[in-house]
Scaffold this motif. Structure first.
Motif, PDB file in Angstrom:
ATOM      1  N   UNK A   1       0.841  -1.203   0.000  1.00 22.21           N
ATOM      2  CA  UNK A   1       0.000   0.000   0.000  1.00 22.21           C
ATOM      3  C   UNK A   1       0.876   1.252   0.000  1.00 22.21           C
ATOM      4  N   UNK A   2       1.932   1.250   0.809  1.00 17.10           N
ATOM      5  CA  UNK A   2       2.846   2.400   0.860  1.00 17.10           C
ATOM      6  C   UNK A   2       3.490   2.643  -0.498  1.00 17.10           C
ATOM      7  N   UNK A   3       3.956   1.578  -1.141  1.00 22.53           N
ATOM      8  CA  UNK A   3       4.588   1.740  -2.454  1.00 22.53           C
ATOM      9  C   UNK A   3       3.595   2.226  -3.500  1.00 22.53           C
ATOM     10  N   UNK A   4       2.340   1.815  -3.371  1.00 19.21           N
ATOM     11  CA  UNK A   4       1.315   2.315  -4.292  1.00 19.21           C
ATOM     12  C   UNK A   4       1.098   3.809  -4.085  1.00 19.21           C
ATOM     13  N   UNK A   5       1.057   4.233  -2.826  1.00 22.33           N
ATOM     14  CA  UNK A   5       0.901   5.667  -2.528  1.00 22.33           C
ATOM     15  C   UNK A   5       2.099   6.449  -3.063  1.00 22.33           C
ATOM     16  N   UNK A   6       3.301   5.908  -2.920  1.00 18.78           N
ATOM     17  CA  UNK A   6       4.499   6.571  -3.449  1.00 18.78           C
ATOM     18  C   UNK A   6       4.417   6.681  -4.969  1.00 18.78           C
ATOM     19  N   UNK A   7       3.927   5.643  -5.616  1.00 17.84           N
ATOM     20  CA  UNK A   7       3.799   5.678  -7.075  1.00 17.84           C
ATOM     21  C   UNK A   7       2.827   6.759  -7.511  1.00 17.84           C
ATOM     22  N   UNK A   8       1.684   6.857  -6.826  1.00 14.80           N
ATOM     23  CA  UNK A   8       0.693   7.876  -7.174  1.00 14.80           C
ATOM     24  C   UNK A   8       1.240   9.267  -6.873  1.00 14.80           C
ATOM     25  N   UNK A   9       1.926   9.427  -5.750  1.00 10.13           N
ATOM     26  CA  UNK A   9       2.498  10.735  -5.398  1.00 10.13           C
ATOM     27  C   UNK A   9       3.594  11.134  -6.376  1.00 10.13           C
ATOM     28  N   UNK A  10       4.324  10.166  -6.888  1.00 10.79           N
ATOM     29  CA  UNK A  10       5.398  10.459  -7.836  1.00 10.79           C
ATOM     30  C   UNK A  10       4.845  11.054  -9.119  1.00 10.79           C
ATOM     31  N   UNK A  11       3.615  10.766  -9.455  1.00 11.16           N
ATOM     32  CA  UNK A  11       3.024  11.302 -10.683  1.00 11.16           C
ATOM     33  C   UNK A  11       2.862  12.816 -10.617  1.00 11.16           C
ATOM     34  N   UNK A  12       2.849  13.382  -9.436  1.00 13.39           N
ATOM     35  CA  UNK A  12       2.705  14.833  -9.293  1.00 13.39           C
ATOM     36  C   UNK A  12       4.009  15.583  -9.527  1.00 13.39           C
ATOM     37  N   UNK A  13       5.118  14.882  -9.567  1.00 14.09           N
ATOM     38  CA  UNK A  13       6.417  15.519  -9.765  1.00 14.09           C
ATOM     39  C   UNK A  13       6.932  15.196 -11.164  1.00 14.09           C
ATOM     40  N   UNK A  14       7.473  16.214 -11.796  1.00  8.80           N
ATOM     41  CA  UNK A  14       8.064  16.013 -13.113  1.00  8.80           C
ATOM     42  C   UNK A  14       9.561  15.806 -12.940  1.00  8.80           C
ATOM     43  N   UNK A  15       9.982  14.560 -13.037  1.00  6.59           N
ATOM     44  CA  UNK A  15      11.395  14.235 -12.851  1.00  6.59           C
ATOM     45  C   UNK A  15      12.099  14.002 -14.185  1.00  6.59           C
TER      46      UNK A  15
END
Length: 132
Positions: A41-55
């Protein structure tokens, strides 16, 4: 005849790998399973949160890395590969290697045949006057 790596206990006709018929072969403690679930669940949240950053170009690498960690956790604990014979783990990991190889070959071929790779002519066409 070979014993297929089973235990040498031949007294019980119903035993399989030292377990009685009907027993679950790889009991996993519930706290471990809940821990793996919380990690997923934590890794899924990190994946979704990562979509907000343009890396930039490493976005896909980060997402694939997180997805790989999640897949490994599922395979090890929910598919019981961590407690199974090493041969099954080798077969599973080799399938990942081949999938990665096929995706790499497909992506490299797509880059070679994309319209962006067509030759760009920088010369300005010469105007030809036709006298009638």
């Amino acid at each position: 005849m070979s014993d297929h790596g089973h235990s040498a206990n031949t007294d019980s006709a119903h035993s399989h790998d030292g377990h009685a018929e009907g027993d679950f072969a790889h009991p996993i403690p519930l706290p471990l399973l809940f821990g793996v679930f919380i990690a997923l669940v934590f890794l899924t949240i990190v994946t979704v949160a990562q979509a907000n950053f343009d890396l930039g170009s490493i976005d896909i690498a980060i997402v694939m890395f997180i997805a790989t960690i999640k897949a490994v956790l599922v395979a090890l604990f929910f598919m019981h590969l961590a407690f199974d014979k090493p041969f099954n783990l080798i077969v599973f990991l080799s399938s990942f290697v081949f999938v990665g190889l096929f995706v790499t070959i497909t992506l490299s071929d797509a880059k070679m045949t994309s319209p962006a790779n067509e030759n760009i002519v920088d010369e300005v066409p010469v105007a030809v006057s036709v006298d009638l």
